[in-house]
Design an enzyme around this catalytic site. Structure first.
Site, mmCIF file in Angstrom:
data_model
loop_
_atom_site.group_PDB
_atom_site.id
_atom_site.type_symbol
_atom_site.label_atom_id
_atom_site.label_comp_id
_atom_site.label_asym_id
_atom_site.label_seq_id
_atom_site.Cartn_x
_atom_site.Cartn_y
_atom_site.Cartn_z
ATOM 1 N N THR B 514 0.859 -1.178 0.000
ATOM 2 C CA THR B 514 0.000 0.000 0.000
ATOM 3 C C THR B 514 0.897 1.230 0.000
ATOM 4 O OG1 THR B 514 -1.588 -1.368 1.187
ATOM 5 C CG2 THR B 514 -2.086 0.961 1.093
ATOM 6 N N HIS B 515 1.807 1.259 -0.953
ATOM 7 C CA HIS B 515 2.754 2.354 -1.064
ATOM 8 C C HIS B 515 2.501 3.083 -2.369
ATOM 9 C CE1 HIS B 515 5.622 -0.338 1.545
ATOM 10 N NE2 HIS B 515 4.513 0.004 2.182
#
Lengths: 586, 586, 259
Positions: B514-515
């Site tokens: 989730t970057h």
């Protein structure tokens, strides 16, 4: 993007009561017929098996057999000055989804509308003059008479194996039947169902008051019955799970029990399930339909060319698809012009619940349509002079299966919860029955269907918008009818009564009936009807639209028998006239 | 229809990591702050209570803590010419929903980006020349330097109680820490985590190969810690449920464990949950935000006027809200003009799974950030001459909890199911570990956000559309890094290895990280950035946009530490400059 | 253990109510035997299927027994109740695609774009099983559940590789969903109805709900052999817990331990 398929002769959009009959008959003449159904395959053996089928939570509360509103719903408002909002859960009415449509979960009551019903406007004007009808009322004659439909009523009743007692055989009144019904050419194919205790009490009281009670005609078959297609419909066991449910016995007339087994064997027929029609495609002049576009369960878009396109889905979908496809001029309530969406009507049901201290009704037994009715106050069977309304409805008492989540009435004034409520619920669960009144509903300029400007379905298409409320005519009628029912109730001497005429604004929240009508109404005049008396679109001749959407207003009966008759009426016209010479039939 | 509320000083749109810190600090300075959060309230107790907190199906597979996609999602395509389709279920990345945002379910790995990362373009050009960068690469300098951010990194690490070992204290390299990191003004507030078997083996093998292993900086507390706000975090018990889970011990730094207990007591702060902001309202000449419009849990629409609007939600929502509200010029990839939606980037993760015959790892124990890392192949820590790419990333072996639905590695070549698969799962579940290559991702002209032309959210508003794919630079980098990782695995004595560099088109199906970064990037030039170095909108100066949305490209690190630093950087500018003289700060 | 006794006591009380009600009509031995049989059946089948029909149960029982077979390592997916787990998942939010985006249109898309079916998982199973059974009927003259194991294996491989074409769903799409749910049902906490007797956890040596591992994490290369603990063990007070609610694991002797 759409893949174009090989042309076929006929497409039915929707595979329910009307679509299966038309497909069976047309495929039998050698035409290639494709049935397109948005829902899934369902049959008695696999899908309606015991014991899972007797699950009130699943079927009544969670509405397993009904339309998936996450995909498509309608929006609703009471009048044009309000903002319509989506019906987010089912309530007032319960459209079906899947093969068989709503005819899988229907109650089974199979009436013929009265001769008067088909000529509501002209007969009313003739008998009472124009002032009996409100200025805004747009009810009208159907463009077809009872006499014309009689053979088709007959055929449908014999197809579905309806159980009942004739009241008028070729003009002769028969004791024990409904003396007000139009003349019928034959007795019902099956004898009436047995008589529940509540029905017996109601019959006795009604008789003592001079009424002529008779058994309600129903497609819950009273004995094993073999229909003209060679399908055997089994005998009802009075289990009490008809309406909202499918029948594990195969004892309720439905596409599954009456038509599908033979239709599915016909090599000329192809059923496509989980396929949602999004549009009827017209030629450049918009005079002829060339195909339908649908999306399948894998998200693929197909175009299915066909010579003849039959709109055989529910009232609401039939109307919406016409609006989405530009078949016929949309109705404009401001100018009262245009036709598609016009004359949406409903039902005006009410009830009297009778409570007893010393009687037990075993109300959990029963069948859909198991009841005794009187028809004295239906249609124009009584003098409306001075009553300020037209129409009426049948009044009945019976035993359709009382399941405890939904059916556990308590006398008015009982709290809604707590100890006192619990006592009353326990005491009266088995010591009550209701007398119900199936009130008619006239059509009005401000009640109509159109496309919603805001909300969309899962396909990105506008939802259908319903604008509807009842009028003074309906309220007065309901008051009057419910009082008549209360008089009968009194004669049965209950300890307590809840008298509930239909009052206030129409609300989509509580269940009332899945008897939505209009929107694609039939008639003799293209300025006030969508289809002609053969249910053929006035504008696009190779499109026929079949269902209760054709009713110009709603009568005081359940609609299914009349929908069945209209199906055979359209079928005959297609077979004997249209196929021989395609073109406008009227 | 919209109710206008009493004006407040500050609104934060989103109540997660950035929104809570800003709210706390600004409310403390006497400003009235309202936090608007689309999700519900969540706290350690009772929401993350045992034993339900340890439910892999619920949290890791069904994504209980993440965004409700039935309301809003995004659409995705690999390239401009493709049709974007909605992300119907979670996969590649997991945005949060509810108070605390994604900082509730994060792992806790808390890095500082390298000094080089903030000057990627200028330093690359200086060291390697223009030939090292692809023509369509739009990576750029941040407009802020590591040195400027250092105090803010420090402040965030002390707020969140980060556990680690300094590698560079004011320029002095510290043994046991990361020798490549930028100089820090003081050591971490807490000592590093314990050393798992995997950490020990990996560290030993890496050291033997000449690398510089060190424990990952972690927000999983190695001891109880009281932060500068006076909030105490618990100590981690190495249960192995961090990422995708809430921490039942209150031992993972998050808004709940570091800020909210004091923020919620501040009378200047008001939290409104289940309130979804649909628009930032601008004044007539679009130079000033007047407030925000939101819809609450009862469907009511409110307008909340505010002097300062802080966009503190996830990357996607920050960018989407700017596009929906008309703040800043939307990016046009064809002309390479406009800024909002520009420079979307991601992470280029590869991995090596190492299997052993004679060792057990008990990998179900651990903590989100319990890892041994090397940073030798990150940023520009190594010479890229002749390699055909820029950037790199950390390479590490984690013990972050091996839950068996998602973690049951088998050697490549094992069938996907059946007896042989079962044997391999049984044999290697406790005899394998993964080495992650956490690659950076540069920005490119064709990777961007805009509004989708077809799909809409539950409010009827267009979804955000993501257009993204990796480029040659990323594939080469991943290949290079993953080969290095494989060498380490071999040195550690693995009997078999699965080596998976990132190859092929980017897919939103398998989880990667989730970057997500960019879309509202910071910079010195309003033509190539949406916000200035203080995260202030160039176009609407009373709007600040805080988060990884400001990263002009993504580095080889988890983003949270840098997001925390940017938060304090923006805060300082607001407190010391903007509030004294509202207007553009750059 | 007192909870188990309590449960048995209340079950007995409940059972006693059944013949009392039946006795209101007749008290024949036949009726008593019937009531007894009902109680026995209720005890033997405490987990009735909510979504799947009997045909679908037969299909899934057969299919999951290939995906994770029963063998010398222990029970397979069928024995672990994976069919029941799938039933519960399909009946609940997962089956109806709750919290997922369901609006159309639904073009097939690229593999990178993921799930694009207009069907919910519940409808995928319903269509996939029906279509597969139709294929089996056409090819072998029997539905899937009635085929020989070798034939079943052939069919599953055909679905996995996409060699068998289904009409209403793409076969690999259906197969991959079935495989993913089977693995979930085998390894998820037993509260969801699968992983019966913690068969999946025992296979790999996963201890379930985690204990405090602070003092164990640095015991390198020492197997941690604990009796696995489920959420239900804790809520039902069958497992002892510490002050934060973590279970106090009971360690197994070497010969009891799994992997």
């Amino acid at each position: 993007m759409a893949t174009k398929l090989k042309p076929v002769d006929v497409v039915t959009i929707g595979v329910g009561l009307t679509g299966t009959i038309l497909a069976q008959e047309l495929a039998s003449t050698g035409l290639k017929v494709v049935g397109i159904e948005r829902g899934r395959w369902r049959d008695t053996e696999h899908d309606f098996a015991m014991p899972g089928v007797h699950d009130e939570l699943k079927y009544v509360r969670n509405k397993e057999l009904m339309q998936d509103l996450s995909r498509e719903t309608i929006t609703f408002r009471n009048n044009a000055s309000e903002t319509a909002l989506p019906m987010r859960q089912l309530g007032s009415f319960l459209p079906g989804e899947g093969v068989g449509g709503a005819a899988v979960h229907w109650g089974g009551l199979t009436w013929r509308f009265l001769p008067w019903d088909f000529e509501t406007r002209s007969q009313t004007l003739a008998r009472y003059g124009a002032k009996q009808v409100s200025e805004e009322c747009t009810m009208q004659d159907w463009g077809v008479s009872y006499a014309e439909l009689e053979p088709h009523f007959n055929r449908f009743e014999y197809l579905y194996g309806v159980s009942g007692k004739a009241g008028n055989l070729n003009g002769k009144i028969i004791p024990g039947g409904n003396p007000f019904e139009g003349a019928r050419s034959q007795e019902y194919p099956n004898p009436p169902l047995k008589t529940a205790y509540s029905s017996a009490l109601f019959a006795k009281a009604a008789q003592s008051m001079g009424y002529k009670p008779f058994p309600v005609p129903t497609a819950a078959n009273s004995r094993a019955y073999k229909n003209e297609y060679g399908q055997t419909i089994a005998a009802c066991v009075y289990c009490g799970y008809c309406q909202f449910f499918a029948c594990e016995m195969g004892a309720k007339g439905s596409p599954q029990t009456a038509v599908l087994p033979v239709l599915m064997k016909n090599p000329n027929y192809e059923l496509r399930t989980l396929c949602n029609v999004t549009k009827i495609n017209l030629d450049s002049e918009k005079k002829r339909a060339v195909s339908v576009t649908y999306v399948d369960s894998r998200g693929r878009e197909f175009e299915q060319p066909a010579e003849l396109i039959l709109l055989t889905s529910y009232v609401l979908n039939n109307t919406r698809l016409m609006l989405l496809s530009g078949v016929g001029k949309p109705y404009d309530p401001a100018t009262n012009t245009g036709v598609v969406g016009r004359n949406y009507a409903y039902q005006t049901p009410s009830s009297v619940t009778c409570f007893f201290e010393d009687k037990n009704f075993n109300a959990f037994m029963g069948a859909g349509g198991l009841g005794i009715a009187i028809d004295e106050f239906n249609g124009d069977n009584f003098d409306h002079s001075g009553l300020e309304f037209i129409g009426g409805g049948f009044i009945q008492a019976g035993s359709n299966g009382a399941r405890p989540i939904e059916v556990r009435p308590v006398p008015q004034g009982t709290p809604r919860w707590g100890s006192e409520w619990k006592k009353a619920a326990a005491k009266y669960f088995n010591r009550n029955f209701s007398i119900t009144i199936q009130g008619a509903c006239q059509s009005y300029r401000g009640n109509y269907l159109d496309l919603d400007p805001t909300y969309r379905d899962a396909y990105g298409l506008p939802l259908l918008r319903m604008t509807f409320d009842r009028r003074d005519n309906e309220t007065k009628m309901s008051d009057w009818l419910t009082n008549k029912a209360a008089e009968i109730a009194k004669a049965i001497r209950p300890s307590k009564m809840n008298v509930n005429p239909r009052r206030g604004k129409y609300t989509i929240v509580p269940y009332q009936s899945t008897h939505n009508t209009g929107g694609t109404v039939m008639g003799a005049d293209p300025n006030s009807s969508v289809v002609n008396k053969y249910l053929q679109s006035w504008d696009v001749h190779n499109v026929f639209v079949i269902g209760a959407g054709n009713f110009p207003q709603n009568g005081g009966y359940n609609p299914t028998g009349t929908v069945g008759a209209l199906t055979f009426q359209a079928l005959e016209a297609i077979k004997t006239k249209y196929l021989k010479r395609p073109g406008a039939l009227a | 229809m919209t109710t206008k509320l009493k004006p407040v000083d500050v609104v934060t749109v989103g109540v997660g990591l950035t929104g809570t810190i800003l709210a706390k600090e600004l409310a403390d300075s006497g400003l009235k702050v309202v936090g608007l959060e689309r999700g519900g309230w969540r706290d350690t107790h009772p929401d993350f209570d045992m034993p339900h907190a340890h439910d892999e199906l619920r949290y890791a597979r069904r994504h209980e803590l993440m965004q409700d996609l039935s309301r809003e999602t995004l659409t995705f395509r690999n390239a401009i010419g493709d049709t974007a389709l909605p992300m119907r279920q979670m996969g590649s990345f997991l945005p949060g929903e509810g108070v605390g945002g994604a900082a509730v379910h994060w792992n806790g790995v808390t890095w500082r980006f390298l000094p080089w990362d903030f000057e990627t373009r200028s330093r690359t050009l200086a060291r390697y020349g223009a030939g090292q960068l692809a023509e369509d690469c739009t990576s750029q300098d941040w407009g802020v330097t590591y040195d400027e951010l250092e105090p803010h990194f420090d402040r965030f690490e002390y707020l969140y109680g980060i556990c680690g070992k300094a590698g560079n204290l004011k320029g002095q390299i510290q043994p046991g820490g990361n020798p490549f990191e930028g100089p820090r003004s003081r050591d971490y507030p807490n000592p590093p985590m314990k050393t798992s078997h995997v950490s020990a083996i990996y560290g030993k093998a890496a050291r033997e190969l000449g690398y510089h292993p060190f424990p990952a900086p972690s927000a999983n507390m190695t001891r109880p810690y009281t932060n500068p706000y006076g909030v105490t975090l618990g100590a981690c018990v190495y249960c192995g449920y961090c990422e995708r889970f809430g921490c039942e011990m209150g031992a993972k730094a998050s808004p709940q464990t570091t800020v909210l207990p004091v923020l919620m007591k501040n009378p200047n702060y008001e939290l409104r949950t289940l309130a979804n902001v649909i628009k930032v309202n601008l004044d007539f000449d679009r130079k000033r935000a007047t407030g925000v419009t939101y819809v609450d849990s009862r469907g009511r629409e409110f307008e909340q006027p505010a002097d300062l609007v802080l966009l503190t939600s996830y990357v996607f929502n920050n960018v989407r809200l700017m596009l929906l509200s008309g703040i800043g010029k939307p990016y046009d990839p064809a002309a390479n003009t406009g800024v909002v939606g520009r420079n979307y980037a991601y992470q280029t993760n590869g991995n090596v799974t190492a299997f052993f015959e004679d060792k057990v790892f008990n990998q179900f124990m651990g903590a989100g950030a319990l890892s041994m890392m090397i940073d030798d192949i990150d940023g520009d820590n190594f010479d890229h001459t002749g390699l055909g790419f820029i950037g790199g990333g950390w390479i590490g072996a984690a013990s972050s909890g091996a839950r068996p639905i998602d973690f049951h590695p088998v050697p490549s070549g094992t069938p996907r199911w059946g007896s042989e698969w079962k044997k391999a799962v049984s044999r290697y579940y406790n005899r394998a570990f993964g080495i992650t290559t956490h690659g950076a991702c540069q920005s490119y002209r064709g990777n961007c956000f805009d509004l989708d032309p077809t799909y809409r959210d539950a409010y009827g508003l267009p979804l955000l559309r993501m257009t993204f794919d990796f480029r040659q630079n990323e594939y080469r980098m991943s290949d290079y890094m993953t080969k290095k990782a494989a060498e380490i695995a071999k040195a550690a004595g693995a009997s078999r290895m699965n080596v998976n560099p990132r190859t092929g088109k980017y897919s939103i199906v398998p989880y990667q990280s989730t970057h997500n970064t960019g879309g509202a990037v910071m910079g010195a030039d309003p033509k190539t950035s949406a916000v200035n170095k203080y995260l202030q909108s160039w176009d609407v100066p009373n709007v600040f946009v805080i988060g990884a949305s400001a990263f002009p490209q993504n580095g080889g690190y988890n983003p949270t530490g840098t997001v925390g630093a940017l938060t304090f950087h923006a805060l300082e500018a607001i407190k010391t400059r903007y509030l004294k003289q509202p207007g553009p700060l750059a | 253990m007192s909870n188990r006794r309590q449960f048995l006591k209340s079950a007995a009380a409940l059972g006693a109510a059944i013949p009392a009600g039946a006795a209101a009509q007749t008290k024949s031995d036949h009726d008593k035997q019937h009531a007894h049989n009902m109680r026995q059946a209720a005890a033997a089948q405490p987990r009735p299927y909510m979504f799947l029909s009997q045909d679908e149960v037969a299909f899934l029982d057969a299919a999951v027994s290939h995906l994770i077979p029963k063998d010398e390592l222990g029970p397979g997916a069928k024995e672990a109740g994976v069919t029941y787990f799938i039933d519960q998942q399909l009946f609940g939010g997962y089956g109806s695609m709750a919290r997922k985006y369901t609006q159309g249109p639904w073009p097939e898309g690229t593999p990178q774009q993921g799930y694009q079916s207009p069907l919910t998982p519940a409808a995928v199973y319903r269509a996939g099983i029906r279509d597969t059974n139709a294929y089996c009927q056409k090819t072998y003259g029997k539905t899937f559940g009635a085929l020989a194991r070798a034939q079943q294996d052939e069919v599953l491989k055909g679905l996995d590789g996409g060699k068998i074409e289904l009409e209403q769903v793409r076969s690999p799409f259906f197969f991959n969903m079935l495989l993913a749910n089977t693995i979930e049902g085998f390894f998820a906490d037993p509260v969801y109805g699968g992983n019966r007797d913690k068969a999946g956890w025992k296979l790999v040596g996963f201890p379930g709900v985690a204990a405090v591992y602070t003092s164990f994490i640095e015991k390198h290369n020492v197997p941690y052999k604990a009796q696995p603990v489920s959420i239900a063990d804790i809520t039902g007070r069958l497992a002892k817990v510490d002050e934060y609610g973590h279970p106090i694991h009971v360690m197994l002797d070497d010969d009891q331990a799994g992997a």
